[in-house]
Design a protein around this motif. Structure first.
Motif, PDB file in Angstrom:
ATOM      1  N   ASN A  35     -55.366  79.880  15.513  1.00  0.00           N
ATOM      2  CA  ASN A  35     -56.744  79.651  15.090  1.00  0.00           C
ATOM      3  C   ASN A  35     -56.785  78.576  13.998  1.00  0.00           C
ATOM      4  N   GLU A  36     -57.070  77.348  14.388  1.00  0.00           N
ATOM      5  CA  GLU A  36     -57.072  76.233  13.435  1.00  0.00           C
ATOM      6  C   GLU A  36     -58.066  76.426  12.293  1.00  0.00           C
ATOM      7  N   LYS A  37     -59.214  76.979  12.596  1.00  0.00           N
ATOM      8  CA  LYS A  37     -60.212  77.188  11.542  1.00  0.00           C
ATOM      9  C   LYS A  37     -59.705  78.178  10.494  1.00  0.00           C
ATOM     10  N   ALA A  38     -59.073  79.235  10.928  1.00  0.00           N
ATOM     11  CA  ALA A  38     -58.528  80.217   9.979  1.00  0.00           C
ATOM     12  C   ALA A  38     -57.418  79.588   9.143  1.00  0.00           C
ATOM     13  N   ILE A  39     -56.568  78.810   9.771  1.00  0.00           N
ATOM     14  CA  ILE A  39     -55.481  78.136   9.046  1.00  0.00           C
ATOM     15  C   ILE A  39     -56.051  77.228   7.967  1.00  0.00           C
ATOM     16  N   ASP A  40     -57.026  76.419   8.332  1.00  0.00           N
ATOM     17  CA  ASP A  40     -57.629  75.495   7.367  1.00  0.00           C
ATOM     18  C   ASP A  40     -58.369  76.240   6.260  1.00  0.00           C
ATOM     19  N   ALA A  41     -59.054  77.309   6.610  1.00  0.00           N
ATOM     20  CA  ALA A  41     -59.787  78.085   5.605  1.00  0.00           C
ATOM     21  C   ALA A  41     -58.828  78.731   4.615  1.00  0.00           C
ATOM     22  N   VAL A  42     -57.739  79.297   5.103  1.00  0.00           N
ATOM     23  CA  VAL A  42     -56.758  79.925   4.223  1.00  0.00           C
ATOM     24  C   VAL A  42     -56.118  78.876   3.318  1.00  0.00           C
ATOM     25  N   ALA A  43     -55.789  77.714   3.877  1.00  0.00           N
ATOM     26  CA  ALA A  43     -55.185  76.648   3.061  1.00  0.00           C
ATOM     27  C   ALA A  43     -56.123  76.236   1.937  1.00  0.00           C
ATOM     28  N   ASP A  70     -45.719  81.116  -8.134  1.00  0.00           N
ATOM     29  CA  ASP A  70     -45.952  80.636  -6.772  1.00  0.00           C
ATOM     30  C   ASP A  70     -47.411  80.256  -6.567  1.00  0.00           C
ATOM     31  N   ALA A  71     -48.305  81.030  -7.159  1.00  0.00           N
ATOM     32  CA  ALA A  71     -49.737  80.721  -7.030  1.00  0.00           C
ATOM     33  C   ALA A  71     -50.060  79.371  -7.658  1.00  0.00           C
ATOM     34  N   ARG A  72     -49.451  79.102  -8.803  1.00  0.00           N
ATOM     35  CA  ARG A  72     -49.684  77.800  -9.446  1.00  0.00           C
ATOM     36  C   ARG A  72     -49.096  76.665  -8.620  1.00  0.00           C
ATOM     37  N   GLY A  73     -47.983  76.901  -7.945  1.00  0.00           N
ATOM     38  CA  GLY A  73     -47.282  75.842  -7.239  1.00  0.00           C
ATOM     39  C   GLY A  73     -47.723  75.568  -5.819  1.00  0.00           C
ATOM     40  N   ILE A  74     -48.375  76.520  -5.167  1.00  0.00           N
ATOM     41  CA  ILE A  74     -48.710  76.345  -3.754  1.00  0.00           C
ATOM     42  C   ILE A  74     -49.669  75.182  -3.516  1.00  0.00           C
ATOM     43  N   GLY A  75     -50.553  74.917  -4.449  1.00  0.00           N
ATOM     44  CA  GLY A  75     -51.497  73.807  -4.269  1.00  0.00           C
ATOM     45  C   GLY A  75     -50.773  72.479  -4.147  1.00  0.00           C
ATOM     46  N   SER A  76     -49.786  72.260  -4.990  1.00  0.00           N
ATOM     47  CA  SER A  76     -49.013  71.029  -4.938  1.00  0.00           C
ATOM     48  C   SER A  76     -48.260  70.918  -3.617  1.00  0.00           C
ATOM     49  N   ILE A  77     -47.710  72.013  -3.169  1.00  0.00           N
ATOM     50  CA  ILE A  77     -46.991  72.002  -1.891  1.00  0.00           C
ATOM     51  C   ILE A  77     -47.950  71.677  -0.750  1.00  0.00           C
ATOM     52  N   LEU A  78     -49.126  72.294  -0.750  1.00  0.00           N
ATOM     53  CA  LEU A  78     -50.091  72.038   0.320  1.00  0.00           C
ATOM     54  C   LEU A  78     -50.593  70.593   0.308  1.00  0.00           C
ATOM     55  N   ARG A  79     -50.679  70.009  -0.880  1.00  0.00           N
ATOM     56  CA  ARG A  79     -51.156  68.625  -0.972  1.00  0.00           C
ATOM     57  C   ARG A  79     -50.068  67.602  -0.690  1.00  0.00           C
ATOM     58  N   HIS A  80     -48.877  67.840  -1.219  1.00  0.00           N
ATOM     59  CA  HIS A  80     -47.862  66.796  -1.187  1.00  0.00           C
ATOM     60  C   HIS A  80     -46.706  67.051  -0.238  1.00  0.00           C
ATOM     61  N   LYS A  81     -46.481  68.297   0.113  1.00  0.00           N
ATOM     62  CA  LYS A  81     -45.358  68.635   1.004  1.00  0.00           C
ATOM     63  C   LYS A  81     -45.844  69.499   2.162  1.00  0.00           C
ATOM     64  N   TYR A  82     -47.051  69.203   2.635  1.00  0.00           N
ATOM     65  CA  TYR A  82     -47.661  70.017   3.670  1.00  0.00           C
ATOM     66  C   TYR A  82     -46.795  70.117   4.922  1.00  0.00           C
ATOM     67  N   HIS A  84     -43.751  70.598   4.992  1.00  0.00           N
ATOM     68  CA  HIS A  84     -42.673  71.552   4.741  1.00  0.00           C
ATOM     69  C   HIS A  84     -43.177  73.004   4.730  1.00  0.00           C
ATOM     70  N   VAL A  85     -44.475  73.183   4.851  1.00  0.00           N
ATOM     71  CA  VAL A  85     -45.053  74.522   4.825  1.00  0.00           C
ATOM     72  C   VAL A  85     -44.796  75.184   6.172  1.00  0.00           C
ATOM     73  N   THR A  86     -44.157  76.338   6.138  1.00  0.00           N
ATOM     74  CA  THR A  86     -43.834  77.040   7.379  1.00  0.00           C
ATOM     75  C   THR A  86     -44.830  78.160   7.642  1.00  0.00           C
ATOM     76  N   GLU A  87     -44.910  78.524   8.893  1.00  0.00           N
ATOM     77  CA  GLU A  87     -45.773  79.638   9.274  1.00  0.00           C
ATOM     78  C   GLU A  87     -45.368  80.905   8.534  1.00  0.00           C
ATOM     79  N   ASP A  88     -44.063  81.121   8.440  1.00  0.00           N
ATOM     80  CA  ASP A  88     -43.580  82.330   7.779  1.00  0.00           C
ATOM     81  C   ASP A  88     -43.964  82.372   6.309  1.00  0.00           C
ATOM     82  N   LEU A  89     -43.924  81.238   5.636  1.00  0.00           N
ATOM     83  CA  LEU A  89     -44.298  81.174   4.225  1.00  0.00           C
ATOM     84  C   LEU A  89     -45.761  81.579   4.029  1.00  0.00           C
ATOM     85  N   ILE A  90     -46.629  81.014   4.829  1.00  0.00           N
ATOM     86  CA  ILE A  90     -48.054  81.323   4.704  1.00  0.00           C
ATOM     87  C   ILE A  90     -48.328  82.772   5.080  1.00  0.00           C
TER      88      ILE A  90
END
Length: 121
Positions: A35-43, A70-82, A84-90
């Motif tokens: 579900n692309e919409k759910a993925i984008d909304a969660v991100a 991790d909460a502080r760092g996830i934004g940077s990962i989503l913006r700059h290392k997207y 590298h984000v795995t399904e399992d991580l999310i």
């Protein structure tokens, strides 16, 4: 930071944790990733959580059971290392980290409101 700003930031975290829960309600891991919409909304919610947690500063010592770093760092990962984000991580965040973060943020909001009430009494 004045406690009213803390309550506001913590409220943002709680709200976005609850949004994530609504976005994935009733979904299996496989259904979520189909579900692309759910993925984008969660991100997007994760980015907001990250920014609010960053503005709060370190809360790790106050609530060590919650993944504040991790909460502080996830934004940077989503913006700059997207890439590298795995399904399992999310999915692991959705199932474990987000509920713990919400619980800790709610506890701190309650503590701050109680201390404000006591200070004003």
């Amino acid at each position: 930071m004045p406690s009213s700003k803390l309550v506001y930031r913590l409220g943002d975290i709680v709200e976005n944790c609850e949004r994530i829960a609504r976005h994935v309600a009733g979904m299996s891991r496989e259904a979520y990733f189909a579900n692309e919409k759910a993925i984008d909304a969660v991100a997007r919610c994760l980015q907001r959580i990250s920014e609010a947690a960053y503005r709060l500063g370190p809360f790790d010592d106050i609530y060590p059971d919650a993944p504040w770093k991790d909460a502080r760092g996830i934004g940077s990962i989503l913006r700059h290392k997207y890439d590298h984000v795995t399904e399992d991580l999310i999915w692991a965040s959705i199932e474990g980290d987000i509920p713990r973060l919400r619980k800790s943020a709610l506890q701190e909001v309650q503590r701050l409101k109680k201390s404000e009430g006591e200070a004003g009494a």
